[in-house]
Design a protein around this motif. Structure first.
Motif, PDB file in Angstrom:
ATOM      1  N   MET A  56       0.834  -1.191   0.000  1.00  0.00           N
ATOM      2  CA  MET A  56       0.000   0.000   0.000  1.00  0.00           C
ATOM      3  C   MET A  56       0.873   1.245   0.000  1.00  0.00           C
ATOM      4  O   MET A  56       1.766   1.398   0.831  1.00  0.00           O
ATOM      5  N   ALA A  57       0.588   2.122  -0.940  1.00  0.00           N
ATOM      6  CA  ALA A  57       1.383   3.335  -1.038  1.00  0.00           C
ATOM      7  C   ALA A  57       0.919   4.399  -0.062  1.00  0.00           C
ATOM      8  O   ALA A  57       1.723   5.186   0.416  1.00  0.00           O
ATOM      9  N   ARG A  58      -0.416   4.427   0.225  1.00  0.00           N
ATOM     10  CA  ARG A  58      -0.923   5.546   1.021  1.00  0.00           C
ATOM     11  C   ARG A  58      -1.850   5.141   2.154  1.00  0.00           C
ATOM     12  O   ARG A  58      -2.068   5.943   3.051  1.00  0.00           O
ATOM     13  N   GLY A  90       4.539  -7.445 -10.400  1.00  0.00           N
ATOM     14  CA  GLY A  90       3.978  -6.123 -10.613  1.00  0.00           C
ATOM     15  C   GLY A  90       4.208  -5.584 -12.004  1.00  0.00           C
ATOM     16  O   GLY A  90       3.877  -4.429 -12.279  1.00  0.00           O
ATOM     17  N   ASP A  91       4.793  -6.401 -12.888  1.00  0.00           N
ATOM     18  CA  ASP A  91       5.029  -5.966 -14.257  1.00  0.00           C
ATOM     19  C   ASP A  91       3.761  -6.131 -15.087  1.00  0.00           C
ATOM     20  O   ASP A  91       2.906  -6.966 -14.779  1.00  0.00           O
ATOM     21  N   PRO A  92       3.610  -5.368 -16.172  1.00  0.00           N
ATOM     22  CA  PRO A  92       2.401  -5.469 -16.996  1.00  0.00           C
ATOM     23  C   PRO A  92       2.242  -6.847 -17.621  1.00  0.00           C
ATOM     24  O   PRO A  92       3.203  -7.448 -18.091  1.00  0.00           O
ATOM     25  N   HIS A 140      -4.334   3.458 -15.033  1.00  0.00           N
ATOM     26  CA  HIS A 140      -4.322   4.858 -14.591  1.00  0.00           C
ATOM     27  C   HIS A 140      -2.875   5.333 -14.500  1.00  0.00           C
ATOM     28  O   HIS A 140      -2.010   4.615 -13.985  1.00  0.00           O
ATOM     29  N   PRO A 141      -2.565   6.534 -14.996  1.00  0.00           N
ATOM     30  CA  PRO A 141      -1.167   6.995 -15.002  1.00  0.00           C
ATOM     31  C   PRO A 141      -0.539   7.117 -13.619  1.00  0.00           C
ATOM     32  O   PRO A 141       0.685   7.164 -13.502  1.00  0.00           O
ATOM     33  N   GLU A 142      -1.358   7.146 -12.566  1.00  0.00           N
ATOM     34  CA  GLU A 142      -0.819   7.237 -11.213  1.00  0.00           C
ATOM     35  C   GLU A 142      -0.975   5.933 -10.437  1.00  0.00           C
ATOM     36  O   GLU A 142      -0.774   5.903  -9.223  1.00  0.00           O
ATOM     37  N   ALA A 143      -1.307   4.843 -11.125  1.00  0.00           N
ATOM     38  CA  ALA A 143      -1.562   3.581 -10.431  1.00  0.00           C
ATOM     39  C   ALA A 143      -0.285   2.954  -9.869  1.00  0.00           C
ATOM     40  O   ALA A 143      -0.316   2.347  -8.806  1.00  0.00           O
ATOM     41  N   TYR A 144       0.832   3.067 -10.589  1.00  0.00           N
ATOM     42  CA  TYR A 144       2.058   2.409 -10.164  1.00  0.00           C
ATOM     43  C   TYR A 144       3.219   3.389 -10.092  1.00  0.00           C
ATOM     44  O   TYR A 144       3.416   4.205 -10.979  1.00  0.00           O
ATOM     45  N   LYS A 145       3.970   3.252  -9.011  1.00  0.00           N
ATOM     46  CA  LYS A 145       5.201   4.010  -8.831  1.00  0.00           C
ATOM     47  C   LYS A 145       6.234   3.055  -8.264  1.00  0.00           C
ATOM     48  O   LYS A 145       6.060   2.525  -7.160  1.00  0.00           O
ATOM     49  N   ASP A 146       7.299   2.806  -9.023  1.00  0.00           N
ATOM     50  CA  ASP A 146       8.339   1.878  -8.579  1.00  0.00           C
ATOM     51  C   ASP A 146       7.765   0.504  -8.236  1.00  0.00           C
ATOM     52  O   ASP A 146       8.112  -0.088  -7.215  1.00  0.00           O
ATOM     53  N   ARG A 150       4.992  -0.283  -7.110  1.00  0.00           N
ATOM     54  CA  ARG A 150       4.082  -0.280  -5.969  1.00  0.00           C
ATOM     55  C   ARG A 150       2.737   0.291  -6.415  1.00  0.00           C
ATOM     56  O   ARG A 150       2.674   1.316  -7.085  1.00  0.00           O
ATOM     57  N   LEU A 151       1.678  -0.379  -5.998  1.00  0.00           N
ATOM     58  CA  LEU A 151       0.340   0.062  -6.362  1.00  0.00           C
ATOM     59  C   LEU A 151      -0.111   1.183  -5.454  1.00  0.00           C
ATOM     60  O   LEU A 151      -0.054   1.075  -4.234  1.00  0.00           O
ATOM     61  N   ASP A 152      -0.553   2.277  -6.049  1.00  0.00           N
ATOM     62  CA  ASP A 152      -1.245   3.327  -5.307  1.00  0.00           C
ATOM     63  C   ASP A 152      -2.729   2.998  -5.415  1.00  0.00           C
ATOM     64  O   ASP A 152      -3.351   3.215  -6.447  1.00  0.00           O
ATOM     65  N   ILE A 153      -3.303   2.467  -4.345  1.00  0.00           N
ATOM     66  CA  ILE A 153      -4.662   1.951  -4.392  1.00  0.00           C
ATOM     67  C   ILE A 153      -5.686   3.024  -4.750  1.00  0.00           C
ATOM     68  O   ILE A 153      -6.765   2.719  -5.264  1.00  0.00           O
ATOM     69  N   GLU A 154      -5.363   4.282  -4.510  1.00  0.00           N
ATOM     70  CA  GLU A 154      -6.303   5.347  -4.823  1.00  0.00           C
ATOM     71  C   GLU A 154      -6.517   5.515  -6.327  1.00  0.00           C
ATOM     72  O   GLU A 154      -7.457   6.188  -6.752  1.00  0.00           O
ATOM     73  N   HIS A 155      -5.664   4.873  -7.133  1.00  0.00           N
ATOM     74  CA  HIS A 155      -5.781   4.963  -8.595  1.00  0.00           C
ATOM     75  C   HIS A 155      -5.778   3.570  -9.224  1.00  0.00           C
ATOM     76  O   HIS A 155      -5.276   3.382 -10.327  1.00  0.00           O
TER      77      HIS A 155
END
Length: 240
Positions: free
Chosen positions: A6-8, A77-79, A108-114, A116-121
């Protein structure tokens, strides 16, 4: 176990659906006669080496399916290769309303960072190889209870399940719903009844969110946002 962290919202949601404990409750199966009304909802099937999986998804345009971003991520976590994805609409036992291979998808362009899933997107759009001969569900704009949750899960993988009486409130940028879900429900729609006119006697159900995760007592869902709406208003072939 899930590859995502979880990112956030680690305190609000300790577990993604694929790490769900066995004590979680099921959404009850719909009566057979009700399935015809929900043919736009189907299974997003994933195949790979010695592995098959599924999520739920919703046809929101003739060749466009809405689901969760983590449904199109591999073990690291790869596509996922789109060739491994297939949407089967209205699946009921061995019957279905229509189906198509996934030609491509966009998360979503903000779904993944490094990785890691940002669940809000946690949103993804699947472009099908051809339009389906099914009326899509439309997007709504009023995230207020009662909510409906519909989809396929591991204990009822061949029959649509759902509830239409879920309570819920906002939780940061997400919706926290009172109805728990199971693995397979990821990507399924959250719906509300919205009237086209104030005195409409039978308002249609519209999609206002996507199931993302659960803690066996409640469910977190990602509301539809402007990124998603832009895909449906920018023109052919996905004009609602």
């Amino acid at each position: 176990m899930t590859p995502f962290r979880m990112a956030r919202l680690p305190r609000l949601l300790p577990l993604l659906l694929c790490a769900l404990p066995a004590a979680a409750q099921d959404l009850p199966p719909l009566p057979p006669g009700d399935h015809a009304a929900w043919q736009a909802i189907g299974r997003v099937n994933t195949r790979g080496y010695n592995r098959r999986g599924m999520c739920s998804g919703t046809l929101i345009a003739p060749a466009l399916v809405l689901t969760a971003a983590h449904c199109v991520a591999g073990p690291e976590g790869d596509p996922v290769d789109p060739a491994r994805l297939h949407f089967v609409a209205g699946w009921f036992g061995g019957d279905y309303a229509d189906h198509a291979q996934v030609a491509s998808y966009e998360v979503h362009p903000e779904a993944y960072k490094d990785h890691r899933l940002d669940i809000e997107h946690d949103l993804a759009l699947l472009a099908l190889a051809r339009p389906l001969e099914i009326a899509p569900l439309t997007l709504g704009s009023t995230p207020a209870p009662p909510f409906a949750l519909l989809g396929y899960h591991d204990t009822q993988p061949n029959r649509l399940s759902g509830r239409f009486d879920c309570d819920g409130t906002r939780a940061h940028a997400l919706l926290r719903l009172s109805c728990p879900v199971r693995p397979g429900n990821s990507g399924g729609p959250v719906l509300v009844r919205e009237a086209d006119a104030p005195d409409a006697p039978d308002a249609p159900w519209r999609v206002i969110g996507v199931v993302s995760a659960t803690n066996a007592r409640s469910t977190l869902a990602v509301p539809v946002d402007e990124w998603l709406r832009a895909h449906l208003t920018r023109g052919a072939p996905y004009t609602p």
